[in-house]
Write an enzyme that holds these catalytic residues in place. Structure first.
Site, PDB file in Angstrom:
ATOM      1  N   ASP A 122       0.863  -1.184   0.000  1.00 34.23           N
ATOM      2  CA  ASP A 122       0.000   0.000   0.000  1.00 34.23           C
ATOM      3  C   ASP A 122       0.898   1.231   0.000  1.00 34.23           C
ATOM      4  O   ASP A 122       1.541   1.537   1.003  1.00 34.23           O
ATOM      5  CB  ASP A 122      -0.909  -0.026   1.236  1.00 34.23           C
ATOM      6  CG  ASP A 122      -1.609   1.301   1.486  1.00 34.23           C
ATOM      7  OD1 ASP A 122      -1.790   2.059   0.519  1.00 34.23           O
ATOM      8  OD2 ASP A 122      -1.993   1.556   2.649  1.00 34.23           O
ATOM      9  N   SER A 179       2.153   9.449   2.607  1.00 35.11           N
ATOM     10  CA  SER A 179       3.096   9.581   3.723  1.00 35.11           C
ATOM     11  C   SER A 179       3.918   8.321   3.952  1.00 35.11           C
ATOM     12  O   SER A 179       5.120   8.402   4.206  1.00 35.11           O
ATOM     13  CB  SER A 179       2.349   9.933   5.014  1.00 35.11           C
ATOM     14  OG  SER A 179       1.746  11.199   4.917  1.00 35.11           O
ATOM     15  N   TYR A 180       3.253   7.161   3.869  1.00 29.61           N
ATOM     16  CA  TYR A 180       3.943   5.904   4.176  1.00 29.61           C
ATOM     17  C   TYR A 180       3.691   4.849   3.107  1.00 29.61           C
ATOM     18  O   TYR A 180       2.620   4.802   2.492  1.00 29.61           O
ATOM     19  CB  TYR A 180       3.493   5.353   5.532  1.00 29.61           C
ATOM     20  CG  TYR A 180       4.001   6.160   6.702  1.00 29.61           C
ATOM     21  CD1 TYR A 180       5.292   5.968   7.198  1.00 29.61           C
ATOM     22  CD2 TYR A 180       3.198   7.130   7.299  1.00 29.61           C
ATOM     23  CE1 TYR A 180       5.771   6.715   8.263  1.00 29.61           C
ATOM     24  CE2 TYR A 180       3.669   7.890   8.362  1.00 29.61           C
ATOM     25  CZ  TYR A 180       4.950   7.675   8.841  1.00 29.61           C
ATOM     26  OH  TYR A 180       5.430   8.425   9.890  1.00 29.61           O
ATOM     27  N   LEU A 181       4.686   4.012   2.929  1.00 27.52           N
ATOM     28  CA  LEU A 181       4.571   2.821   2.096  1.00 27.52           C
ATOM     29  C   LEU A 181       4.591   1.619   3.030  1.00 27.52           C
ATOM     30  O   LEU A 181       5.535   1.442   3.797  1.00 27.52           O
ATOM     31  CB  LEU A 181       5.729   2.759   1.105  1.00 27.52           C
ATOM     32  CG  LEU A 181       5.745   1.625   0.081  1.00 27.52           C
ATOM     33  CD1 LEU A 181       6.532   2.055  -1.164  1.00 27.52           C
ATOM     34  CD2 LEU A 181       6.346   0.336   0.631  1.00 27.52           C
ATOM     35  N   LYS A 182       3.534   0.813   2.976  1.00 22.84           N
ATOM     36  CA  LYS A 182       3.427  -0.354   3.849  1.00 22.84           C
ATOM     37  C   LYS A 182       3.510  -1.629   3.024  1.00 22.84           C
ATOM     38  O   LYS A 182       2.922  -1.724   1.947  1.00 22.84           O
ATOM     39  CB  LYS A 182       2.101  -0.342   4.610  1.00 22.84           C
ATOM     40  CG  LYS A 182       1.939   0.816   5.573  1.00 22.84           C
ATOM     41  CD  LYS A 182       0.576   0.725   6.278  1.00 22.84           C
ATOM     42  CE  LYS A 182       0.368   1.863   7.249  1.00 22.84           C
ATOM     43  NZ  LYS A 182      -0.964   1.770   7.915  1.00 22.84           N
ATOM     44  N   ASN A 197      -7.021   4.359  -5.233  1.00 20.40           N
ATOM     45  CA  ASN A 197      -6.974   2.923  -4.963  1.00 20.40           C
ATOM     46  C   ASN A 197      -7.124   2.611  -3.483  1.00 20.40           C
ATOM     47  O   ASN A 197      -7.700   1.587  -3.108  1.00 20.40           O
ATOM     48  CB  ASN A 197      -5.656   2.339  -5.481  1.00 20.40           C
ATOM     49  CG  ASN A 197      -5.575   2.329  -6.986  1.00 20.40           C
ATOM     50  OD1 ASN A 197      -6.577   2.146  -7.662  1.00 20.40           O
ATOM     51  ND2 ASN A 197      -4.389   2.537  -7.521  1.00 20.40           N
ATOM     52  N   ASP A 198      -6.598   3.488  -2.625  1.00 19.28           N
ATOM     53  CA  ASP A 198      -6.712   3.255  -1.184  1.00 19.28           C
ATOM     54  C   ASP A 198      -8.164   3.265  -0.725  1.00 19.28           C
ATOM     55  O   ASP A 198      -8.560   2.472   0.142  1.00 19.28           O
ATOM     56  CB  ASP A 198      -5.893   4.279  -0.404  1.00 19.28           C
ATOM     57  CG  ASP A 198      -6.195   5.722  -0.787  1.00 19.28           C
ATOM     58  OD1 ASP A 198      -6.839   5.956  -1.838  1.00 19.28           O
ATOM     59  OD2 ASP A 198      -5.774   6.625  -0.034  1.00 19.28           O
ATOM     60  N   LEU A 199      -8.978   4.127  -1.340  1.00 20.06           N
ATOM     61  CA  LEU A 199     -10.400   4.165  -0.992  1.00 20.06           C
ATOM     62  C   LEU A 199     -11.100   2.881  -1.437  1.00 20.06           C
ATOM     63  O   LEU A 199     -11.965   2.355  -0.726  1.00 20.06           O
ATOM     64  CB  LEU A 199     -11.073   5.383  -1.627  1.00 20.06           C
ATOM     65  CG  LEU A 199     -10.415   6.744  -1.372  1.00 20.06           C
ATOM     66  CD1 LEU A 199     -11.341   7.872  -1.830  1.00 20.06           C
ATOM     67  CD2 LEU A 199     -10.052   6.922   0.095  1.00 20.06           C
TER      68      LEU A 199
END
EC number: 2.7.1.33
Length: 250
Positions: free
Chosen positions: A13, A17-20, A111-113
């Protein structure tokens, strides 16, 4: 893709701010790695990939979703250079989902939504979903239809911006513990402001939605969320949703 038998999935993801990177065995998240997106290098992923492969001795399958085009391109190049096309799945707006998206909105939704909505739609037909990260986001799921979103500046982002501009607040950090409504010093007043912004954002949207839909919350700090707000906290809801989207399409 349909013949992929790997039980180990690397679900990625990429947020602003962040890549997980989540390591999943079937549907269980067994390991999580996080990087700051602005400092990320593809070599970080390559090293992590090798470690996971050595640890679990499985062929690894990558499920990838991003809202940062430049990072997405780095991963696409990595996949091509390492001949991993058959072990790579890219999240996009045109896949099969467990909920409906208006045809005219395809290609316009983050895509996150989609990931968060997919997770909720596997559990219920109606829901309010709140995501707290770079932005504060509310999503409405009604009768398994994506009915809309609300996006505001992220609270951590807003407060960090405030602190960076106020010389007397240099070094101040939010503790978010035992916050009173009214306070007589700047630190406690800021703590209260932070918590009331968060609670107010959620409560106002629930009230105006005039519904008793289940509430899902992910991201941010909810240690002092008002007890009036009945909710289910889902850690890493986007990662889990990306995996569910992959499984629906494989």
């Amino acid at each position: 893709m349909k013949n992929n038998q790997s039980k180990i999935k690397l679900v990625i993801d990429v947020g602003n701010s962040y890549l997980k990177i989540g390591v999943f065995h079937d549907l269980e998240l067994i390991e999580l790695k996080k990087f700051k997106t602005k400092y990320f290098k593809i070599s970080y992923f390559e090293n992590f990939y090798k470690k996971v492969f050595a640890k679990y001795k499985f062929n690894l399958f990558i499920v990838f979703g991003s809202v940062v085009p430049s990072i997405e391109q780095k991963f696409l190049d990595f996949v091509k250079e390492n001949n991993l096309e058959n072990n790579f799945f890219l999240i996009n707006n045109y896949l099969k989902l467990s909920f409906k998206v208006p045809q005219e909105k395809l290609g316009l939704i983050g895509n996150d939504l989609l990931g968060a909505m997919e997770y909720a739609s596997k559990e219920t037909s109606n829901a309010l979903i709140f995501l707290f990260g770079t932005a504060s986001v509310a999503l409405l799921l009604e009768k398994l239809n994506f009915s809309g979103a609300i996006i505001a500046p992220g609270m951590n982002f807003s407060f960090n911006n405030l602190l960076s501009k106020a010389k007397k607040l240099k070094g101040f950090k939010l503790h978010k513990e035992n916050v009173s409504l009214w306070n007589l010093n700047t630190q406690d007043a800021l703590e209260s402001g932070y918590e009331n912004l968060k609670n107010g954002f959620i409560k106002q949207i629930i009230c105006k939605s005039n519904s008793n839909y289940p509430v899902y919350i992910s991201g941010g700090d909810i240690s002092n969320l008002s007890p009036e707000i009945s909710h289910q906290f889902v850690d890493n809801i986007v990662l889990k949703g990306y995996l569910l989207i992959y499984l629906k399409n494989c």
